[in-house]
Scaffold this active site. Structure first.
Site, short mmCIF file in Angstrom:
data_model
loop_
_atom_site.label_atom_id
_atom_site.label_comp_id
_atom_site.label_asym_id
_atom_site.label_seq_id
_atom_site.Cartn_x
_atom_site.Cartn_y
_atom_site.Cartn_z
N ASP A 102 43.14 35.99 51.05
CA ASP A 102 41.85 36.66 50.89
C ASP A 102 41.14 36.25 49.61
OD1 ASP A 102 44.16 38.42 49.93
OD2 ASP A 102 42.48 39.32 48.88
N ASN A 103 41.79 35.42 48.78
CA ASN A 103 41.17 34.91 47.55
C ASN A 103 40.73 33.46 47.68
OD1 ASN A 103 41.63 37.35 46.28
ND2 ASN A 103 43.52 36.70 45.31
N LYS A 113 30.67 42.78 40.29
CA LYS A 113 32.09 43.12 40.33
C LYS A 113 32.36 44.21 39.31
CE LYS A 113 36.72 41.08 39.87
NZ LYS A 113 37.47 39.81 39.67
N ARG A 115 28.25 37.85 39.53
CA ARG A 115 28.72 36.55 39.98
C ARG A 115 27.73 35.93 40.96
NH1 ARG A 115 34.96 37.73 41.70
NH2 ARG A 115 33.97 38.81 43.47
N ASP A 146 39.37 52.53 41.86
CA ASP A 146 38.18 53.18 41.32
C ASP A 146 36.95 52.28 41.41
OD1 ASP A 146 38.63 51.29 39.35
OD2 ASP A 146 39.24 52.73 37.82
N GLY A 147 37.13 51.04 41.90
CA GLY A 147 35.99 50.14 42.04
C GLY A 147 35.46 49.58 40.74
N ASP A 206 37.61 34.62 42.49
CA ASP A 206 38.47 35.77 42.19
C ASP A 206 39.41 35.50 41.03
OD1 ASP A 206 37.20 37.12 44.16
OD2 ASP A 206 38.86 37.17 45.56
#
Length: 488
Positions: free
Chosen positions: A244-245, A105, A168, A117-118, A254
């Protein structure tokens, strides 16, 4: 690798973007054992190249260990609103080791980063790393954290911070959003492929069912209903329970603007971005139920493979109605254990609810109250219980303790055995925000010792650890209002 779907509508193959001059910030030896990673005397990987791997700096797409890193597409509802396609905007799944998926991550942009920006920052990476391992030690299902690799690379959030990559682990990172994605595209073959994958690798018991997809949905609901009850029992607030989490394995995942409550507040909001309080403490079970309804809608085409529309809706609705029942049963059981009650009486619910209301009104420290409650002797009188001094409404809490003592005397176990049972479910140590902040502030100065110390403490949350007694204290006044947001 558990997520084996391929194709343009399933995943993309990104290459992690290197970070300059990486260095170890934190490492979990306990998580390393999950993947049989060999460690040296310093409890870091004996193979030094793992620093580069976990920083995302190795040419992983040419690596023999991880030849095919991917980021996956998913969709979902955010704060109750359909957000369309999302995806792993800053997560890159390297591959599988010993039955665990390894994901980075913050290792740079992916095809799903959109305007981002990832990257992840040191602050949020430390919080996720520590909380993942703390939750595991509390016995609450969670993704695990293997490491944090830092860099002096600047990253802009609410201010300029430094980059970090958090590694993770999980048996699978599949989430409700993956089902919603294929359902939104009306791509039933891919939806079926995803469900079959999940059944084959994580829910094999569903193979024996007459309606294996309905059984899969039911079991996902059961796991997440139980998870929500476990969160409530330790005062944990997730902060962003978007669909989505939510893990389809019933894992906490998350970690963003999460928080363990210090002073108990039924409507506590841990995420200052959540201005409407959608994800407040008392709403978490309701929102998790709502997310299960999103999953039901997404899985509807699968149920329709063997039933007409009306029958499919009836089956899913019936399965969904079990969620609050499972949640309530689990919640009641957990709070009975927190009170040291081995037996079950109908009036116990009134006892629990009255206590929580009194704690809310007086803003009582949630963790410390339940931990110290085990010191109460069944033969005591109310005026011999120091805990009552912390409550504003003395007559009400005195009546509560009077009723509690009566209830304890109806139990068969002695004080010593009851205390042992209570101390096994009521932690002394949780990841309080002010403790995390101290570790973060030191880490910004390249002192990672407090991260390591906190990890040691949180790995044994139910033990006394007298040398770390101060880590059980409530926050000082100047650190009691630390706020976290969706960038945390």
């Amino acid at each position: 690798m558990a997520f084996k779907l391929t194709g343009e509508d399933a995943c993309k193959k990104p290459l992690p973007t290197p970070i300059p001059n990486p260095y170890w910030v934190a490492f979990s030896a306990a998580s390393a054992r999950l993947i049989d990673l060999s460690l040296g005397r310093d409890n870091l990987p004996s193979d030094p190249t793992w620093l580069e791997v976990l920083a995302g700096n190795n040419p992983i797409n040419h690596s023999e260990i991880f030849p095919n890193p991917i980021s996956t597409a998913y969709s979902g509802h955010q704060f109750g609103v359909w957000a369309g396609q999302l995806g792993d905007g800053r997560a890159i799944l390297l591959g599988e080791m010993a039955g665990q998926e390894l994901q980075l991550k913050g290792a740079g942009k992916t095809r799903f980063s959109r305007m981002g920006d990832g990257r992840a920052v040191l602050r949020s990476s430390i919080r996720e790393f520590l909380c993942s391992e703390a939750m595991y030690a509390l016995g609450i299902p969670t993704t695990r954290a293997l490491s944090i690799v830092g860099s002096d690379l600047p990253v802009r959030r609410e201010s300029v911070e430094t980059a970090a990559v958090c590694a993770r682990l999980a048996p699978s990172f599949i989430r409700i959003g993956h089902f919603e994605h294929f359902a939104s595209l009306q791509n039933t073959p891919r939806l079926k492929e995803l469900a079959d994958l999940l059944i084959n690798e994580h829910y094999p018991e569903c193979k024996q069912s007459q309606n294996n997809y309905l059984d899969l949905f039911t079991r996902i609901c059961e796991r997440n209903a139980t998870l929500a009850a476990q969160w409530q029992s330790v005062g944990f607030c997730h902060g962003v329970l978007n669909s989505d989490n939510i893990s389809v394995l019933g894992l906490t995942m998350d970690y963003g603007p999460f928080g363990f409550m210090d002073q108990f507040q039924i409507d506590h909001i841990c995420n200052h971005s959540d201005q409407g309080g959608r994800y407040a403490y008392h709403r978490q079970p309701q929102v998790m139920h709502w997310n299960m309804a999103c999953l039901a809608s997404a899985m509807m085409p699968l149920i329709e493979l063997t039933a007409d529309v009306d029958e499919a809706e009836k089956l899913l609705r019936s399965a969904l109605e079990q969620f609050p029942l499972i949640y309530a049963k689990t919640w009641q059981s957990l709070f009975r254990k927190k009170l040291g009650l081995a037996s079950s009486l109908d009036r116990d619910m009134d006892l629990i609810e009255r206590l929580l209301q009194a704690m809310h009104e007086s803003r009582i420290d949630f963790t410390n109250f339940f931990r110290k409650l085990s010191d109460v002797k069944a033969g005591a009188t109310v005026d011999q219980i120091p805990l009552r001094d912390n409550f504003i409404n003395r007559p009400a809490i005195d009546q509560w303790f009077s009723d509690y003592l009566i209830r304890l005397n109806e139990e068969s176990s002695d004080d010593l055995h009851r205390k042992q049972r209570m101390d096994e479910v009521n932690p002394k140590y949780i990841l309080r925000n002010h403790l995390a902040q101290v570790a973060i502030d030191k880490a910004k100065e390249k002192d990672f010792s407090e991260v390591a110390t906190l990890l040691r403490v949180l790995e044994k949350p139910f033990e006394e650890q007298p040398q770390y007694e101060s880590y059980s204290y409530p926050p000082p006044a100047d650190l009691s209002r630390i706020e976290v947001s969706c960038s945390s």
